[in-house]
Design a protein around this motif. Structure first.
Motif, short mmCIF file in Angstrom:
data_model
loop_
_atom_site.label_atom_id
_atom_site.label_comp_id
_atom_site.label_asym_id
_atom_site.label_seq_id
_atom_site.Cartn_x
_atom_site.Cartn_y
_atom_site.Cartn_z
N ILE A 34 5.11 61.14 15.08
CA ILE A 34 4.90 60.73 13.69
C ILE A 34 3.42 60.40 13.56
CG2 ILE A 34 5.42 58.96 11.96
CD1 ILE A 34 8.13 58.49 13.42
N LEU A 35 2.76 61.07 12.61
CA LEU A 35 1.33 60.81 12.43
C LEU A 35 1.11 60.27 11.02
CD1 LEU A 35 -0.12 64.01 14.15
CD2 LEU A 35 0.45 61.80 15.18
N ILE A 36 0.49 59.09 10.95
CA ILE A 36 0.33 58.42 9.65
C ILE A 36 -1.14 58.00 9.45
CG2 ILE A 36 2.74 57.66 9.57
CD1 ILE A 36 1.88 54.90 10.50
N VAL A 91 9.29 68.84 17.11
CA VAL A 91 9.10 68.68 15.67
C VAL A 91 8.22 67.46 15.42
CG1 VAL A 91 10.28 68.18 13.50
CG2 VAL A 91 11.31 69.78 15.11
N LEU A 92 7.23 67.62 14.55
CA LEU A 92 6.35 66.51 14.19
C LEU A 92 6.48 66.21 12.70
CD1 LEU A 92 4.76 68.38 16.44
CD2 LEU A 92 2.91 66.78 16.02
N CYS A 93 6.39 64.94 12.34
CA CYS A 93 6.40 64.54 10.93
C CYS A 93 5.05 63.90 10.62
CB CYS A 93 7.54 63.56 10.65
SG CYS A 93 7.70 63.17 8.91
N ALA A 127 10.42 53.27 16.96
CA ALA A 127 10.22 54.71 17.19
C ALA A 127 9.70 54.96 18.60
CB ALA A 127 9.25 55.28 16.14
N ARG A 128 8.78 54.11 19.03
CA ARG A 128 8.28 54.27 20.41
C ARG A 128 9.42 54.08 21.41
NH1 ARG A 128 2.67 54.59 20.50
NH2 ARG A 128 1.51 53.30 19.04
N GLY A 184 6.01 59.78 19.71
CA GLY A 184 4.58 59.59 19.86
C GLY A 184 3.91 59.33 18.52
N PHE A 185 2.78 58.63 18.55
CA PHE A 185 1.99 58.36 17.33
C PHE A 185 0.57 58.90 17.47
CE2 PHE A 185 5.58 55.66 16.63
CZ PHE A 185 5.71 55.63 15.25
N GLY A 186 0.44 59.94 18.29
CA GLY A 186 -0.88 60.54 18.43
C GLY A 186 -1.81 59.73 19.30
#
Ligand code: F6P
Length: 371
Positions: free
Chosen positions: A207-209, A234-236, A356-357, A362-364
């Motif tokens: 997930i990238l925010i 899959v990435l969101c 989520a972790r 992952g968060f990048g």
């Protein structure tokens, strides 16, 4: 500030639309009629107030609209009455004027003494001069981005999350079939709430925010691990996400709009970069306005109805200058000035980021998996 009960109220919807606007219009109209108050719908947000476009709202107008997407009144995000574009000079530059006095005159002509403004922080800001002029104003917060300061949730958000989740579920099977990387880009200019919620619900591997700038090396490593383990990934990604030290991807610049920079395209940039870094075939899809259109979910119909009910209650109580809000799970209200110029962003240590972790999302970054 308390003032007397209005005989006639105006209702408008401002800013980008979102599912649930009609549910608010419906309950405000029905409750006002029941209380002997007339309702005038104002077309296209504050633009209709400047131009005097009013429409009486009766039972027939709000019948059957609960599940309709969009807004029966229309909306506009280019119509701040204090800074209203009245034309262009010979160089093509916009000419702005303060049209608040003329709005106030139109309201006096129509005998409107109170306004229900349904919108985001921009709409709440536009409402300020009317509060200062003694108009009873109640705000109802909306946005799919869920980033309005002062309320922990806005209607429209959960519908957007539902649609994004369904999209993630769907792309997973095609990613699996081809052993590919699939990047799903969702709205979220400054706030990554949609990406965070949908990413958890749709089991995105990353997930990238916007609030957590990513390292492309970390993203690519995570992709390689997931593809090695499961065959695909899959990435969101929120539209406003950007690399560490970098900038968000701009789709176009429109100087005539209050939101002059339109974001979009990070999904395809990332897919390209991931494919270059890993050699794994990558694709992207942009959900964009699909997240804003169509019917609200049951949860949003209820939330929007509850917000509208509370807004009318505040008006009937003679309250003004309040914005309906949900705080600690309770329906309440805050000063309508609170959201102006602010945004409720995702704190990088938010419980749901840690959750989520916990499922190895992952968060990048190169944080170890787990809590
Ligand atoms: O409502 C806010 C938002 O959903 C942002 O996430 C997005 O950048 C913007 O709307 C796009 O709106 P429009 O294309 O209508 O200007």
């Amino acid at each position: 500030m308390a003032s007397s009960r209005p005989k006639r109220i105006g209702v408008l919807t401002g800013g980008g639309d979102c599912p649930g606007l009609n549910a608010v219009i419906r309950v405000v109209t029905l409750e006002a009629i029941a209380a002997g108050i007339e309702v005038l719908g104002i077309e296209d947000g504050f633009e209709g107030l400047v131009e005097g476009r009013f429409r009486p709202l009766g039972l027939r107008d709000v019948r059957g609209i609960l599940d309709d997407g969009g807004t029966i009144l229309g909306s506009s995000n280019r119509s701040n009455p204090s800074h209203y574009c009245v034309g262009h000079d010979s160089n093509g530059d916009a000419i702005y004027e303060n049209r608040v006095p003329n709005c106030l005159q139109r309201m006096r002509d129509q005998d409107i003494s109170a306004l229900v403004v349904i919108g985001g922080d921009g709409t709440m800001t536009c409402a300020q001069p009317f509060v200062e002029a003694g108009i009873n104003v109640i705000g109802v917060p909306k946005t799919i981005d869920n980033d309005i300061e002062g309320t922990e949730i806005t209607f429209g958000f959960l519908t957007a999350v539902q649609i994004a989740t369904e999209a993630l579920d769907r792309v997973r099977t095609t990613a699996d079939s081809h052993g590919r990387v699939l990047v799903v880009e969702v709205m979220g200019r400054n706030a990554g709430w949609i990406a965070l919620y949908a990413g958890i619900a749709g089991a995105a591997d990353q997930i990238l925010i916007p609030e957590m700038p990513y390292s492309i090396e970390a993203v690519a490593e995570h992709v390689q691990q997931r593809v090695a383990e499961r065959g695909s990934t899959v990435l969101c990604v929120a539209e406003g996400a950007c690399p560490i030290g970098g900038e968000p991807v701009i789709k176009l610049v429109d100087p005539t709009s209050p939101d002059s920079i339109r974001l979009g395209g990070i999904g395809s940039v990332l897919a390209h970069e991931i494919e270059s870094a890993t050699g794994i075939e990558s694709r992207s899809v942009v959900l964009g306005h699909l997240l804003r259109g169509g019917s609200p979910t049951a949860a949003d119909r209820i939330l929007a109805t509850h917000f509208g009910h509370h807004a009318l209650g505040l008006l009937l109580d003679g309250q003004s200058s309040r914005m309906v809000a949900r705080v600690d799970g309770m329906m309440t209200s805050v000063d309508i000035r609170l959201p102006a110029g602010k945004q409720r962003l995702v704190p990088p240590d938010h419980n749901l980021v840690r959750t989520a972790r916990g499922v190895w999302t992952g968060f990048g970054d190169r944080r170890e998996k787990g809590r």
